[in-house]
Design an enzyme around this catalytic site. Structure first.
Site, PDB file in Angstrom:
ATOM      1  N   GLU A 155     -40.516 -22.650  -0.712  1.00 15.62           N
ATOM      2  CA  GLU A 155     -39.329 -22.362  -1.233  1.00 15.62           C
ATOM      3  C   GLU A 155     -39.093 -21.966  -2.343  1.00 15.62           C
ATOM      4  O   GLU A 155     -38.382 -21.199  -2.702  1.00 15.62           O
ATOM      5  CB  GLU A 155     -38.667 -23.729  -0.664  1.00 15.62           C
ATOM      6  CG  GLU A 155     -36.905 -23.401  -0.810  1.00 15.62           C
ATOM      7  CD  GLU A 155     -36.180 -24.522  -0.286  1.00 15.62           C
ATOM      8  OE1 GLU A 155     -36.400 -24.872   1.117  1.00 15.62           O
ATOM      9  OE2 GLU A 155     -35.718 -25.310  -0.764  1.00 15.62           O
ATOM     10  N   ARG A 209     -17.064   2.586 -18.279  1.00 20.84           N
ATOM     11  CA  ARG A 209     -16.124   1.985 -18.956  1.00 20.84           C
ATOM     12  C   ARG A 209     -15.973   2.534 -20.480  1.00 20.84           C
ATOM     13  O   ARG A 209     -16.983   2.441 -21.342  1.00 20.84           O
ATOM     14  CB  ARG A 209     -16.324   0.280 -18.847  1.00 20.84           C
ATOM     15  CG  ARG A 209     -15.286  -0.486 -19.480  1.00 20.84           C
ATOM     16  CD  ARG A 209     -13.863  -0.350 -19.247  1.00 20.84           C
ATOM     17  NE  ARG A 209     -13.125  -1.285 -19.780  1.00 20.84           N
ATOM     18  CZ  ARG A 209     -11.844  -1.435 -19.583  1.00 20.84           C
ATOM     19  NH1 ARG A 209     -10.975  -0.439 -18.784  1.00 20.84           N
ATOM     20  NH2 ARG A 209     -11.133  -2.251 -20.033  1.00 20.84           N
ATOM     21  N   GLN A 227     -23.433  -2.030 -29.515  1.00 16.22           N
ATOM     22  CA  GLN A 227     -24.873  -2.870 -29.439  1.00 16.22           C
ATOM     23  C   GLN A 227     -24.588  -4.372 -28.731  1.00 16.22           C
ATOM     24  O   GLN A 227     -25.494  -5.015 -28.393  1.00 16.22           O
ATOM     25  CB  GLN A 227     -25.258  -3.087 -30.850  1.00 16.22           C
ATOM     26  CG  GLN A 227     -26.027  -2.026 -31.498  1.00 16.22           C
ATOM     27  CD  GLN A 227     -26.986  -2.415 -32.626  1.00 16.22           C
ATOM     28  OE1 GLN A 227     -26.519  -2.990 -33.414  1.00 16.22           O
ATOM     29  NE2 GLN A 227     -28.283  -1.828 -32.612  1.00 16.22           N
TER      30      GLN A 227
END
Length: 379
Positions: free
Chosen positions: A242, A268, A279
């Site tokens: 798991e 955008r 940056q």
């Protein structure tokens, strides 16, 4: 040392990714209910539920590394993380211990159904007073002629309210600690099994989780996993699978997050420029990519060590810690990259953050992983 995939491995990944996207085309943010039986059967058809199970039981017989790649592909292609998590928990915490330690009759009856998705399994270990310390189980298994009688309550059983069968752990001797823990397989319709209502959770909404109570619940001898007193070792075996393979779904989610952020930052515009040219944005996405690749390599190494038959305790703990903490940090950064849209459900970014939070808790908390790492390096 080899960092590539052979043609068969890459083809399997591409096929699973394409099949997942075709089976679950809904975009992020759509739907808030529990998964359906139809969803579960689709996962069986894709091959997720039986990836590591033996071929004679309807599985593919894959090792840990190839299994992780299947889980990663589904985690990347399906935006419903709760569904993928439920399927991975079903496979690694339930089907794996049944395949490895179940009686011939139980394996023959259950494994083909679990691999195909016709049955859903839930792992019943955690209790109200036994979480990280699984040696202090309050659920008691009383020996009787022909089997054991269970009494006690389990909490946080993923898939619990929907499951057809449970892999549960109880103690035959509370004074024996780990040596008293025993694993059993319990059908939902067994007299004395009481299924609780689903919890209201922060994230992974589509995966129902709840409490399971056992009241004078008889379990026959052939439903005991391994043998009486072997439950702790069996549970740790399943946790290895798991902690390594299940968390590949979060590697897939991480890749999906990076892709979404790159696309958003490229489209955008603010102040007359693409926001990816700033940056503060590009550095954040670069850090997300670093997190993804670092976590991926640690997870692949852990799975490789498992396939080599090594204990892999250190590698698995490092992998689990890196993936869970990494996906939480990356999901937080993704919200920032998307700004106000990241706070809305429409784009599904806020859902990834809510889905990432429990990754640092289940399968051993991040602090438990740090303790394992410290112990393994000699502290």
């Amino acid at each position: 040392m080899e960092f590539g995939w052979n043609e068969g491995q890459q083809a399997r990944y591409d096929e699973v990714l394409a099949a997942t996207r075709a089976a679950f085309p809904s975009g992020p943010g759509s739907g808030h209910g529990f998964y359906t039986r139809k969803d579960w059967l689709r996962l069986g058809e894709i091959g997720l539920l039986g990836a590591c199970l033996p071929p004679e039981a309807g599985g593919q017989g894959l090792g840990a590394l190839d299994t992780a790649r299947v889980v990663e592909a589904v985690g990347r292609g399906c935006a419903d993380t709760g569904l993928v998590f439920g399927a991975a928990a079903h496979t690694f915490a339930c089907a794996v211990p049944i395949a490895e330690f179940g009686s011939a009759a139980v394996r023959e009856r259950l494994l083909p159904e679990l691999a195909a998705g016709r049955l859903i399994a839930g792992n019943a270990m955690t209790e109200p007073d036994a979480g990280s310390d699984s040696s202090r189980l309050g659920t008691i298994a009383r020996p009787v002629d022909g089997g054991l009688v269970l009494n006690g309550t389990k909490s946080f059983v993923s898939n619990g309210p929907a499951a057809d069968v449970y892999v549960a752990y109880a103690t035959v001797n509370p004074k024996a600690g780990f040596l008293g823990v025993t694993g059993v397989v319990v059908d939902r319709n067994t007299p004395g099994v009481i299924v609780g209502e689903p919890y209201e959770k922060m994230g992974m909404h589509s995966c129902p989780a709840g409490a399971i109570t056992f009241e004078e619940c008889f379990v026959p001898d052939d439903h005991v996993l391994g043998g009486v007193g072997q439950g702790a070792a069996i549970f740790q075996h399943s946790m290895g699978w798991e902690r390594a393979c299940l968390f590949a779904l979060y590697v897939g989610l991480l890749e999906r997050l990076v892709e979404s952020c790159v696309s958003h930052a490229s489209e955008r515009r603010q102040f007359g420029r693409r926001i990816g040219e700033f940056q503060s944005v590009s550095n954040r996405i670069a850090d997300m990519k670093l997190t993804l690749e670092s976590a991926r390599l640690l997870l692949y190494r852990a799975c490789w060590e498992m396939d080599q038959g090594k204990p892999a305790v250190l590698a698995i703990a490092l992998s689990k810690l890196a993936v869970s903490e990494g996906v939480l940090a990356a999901a937080t950064d993704a919200v920032r990259v998307f700004g106000g849209r990241g706070y809305l459900r429409e784009d599904g970014i806020e859902a990834t953050l809510r889905d990432a939070v429990p990754s640092t808790i289940f399968s051993g908390t991040s602090d438990i992983q740090r303790q394992l790492i410290a112990k393994e390096i000699g502290l």
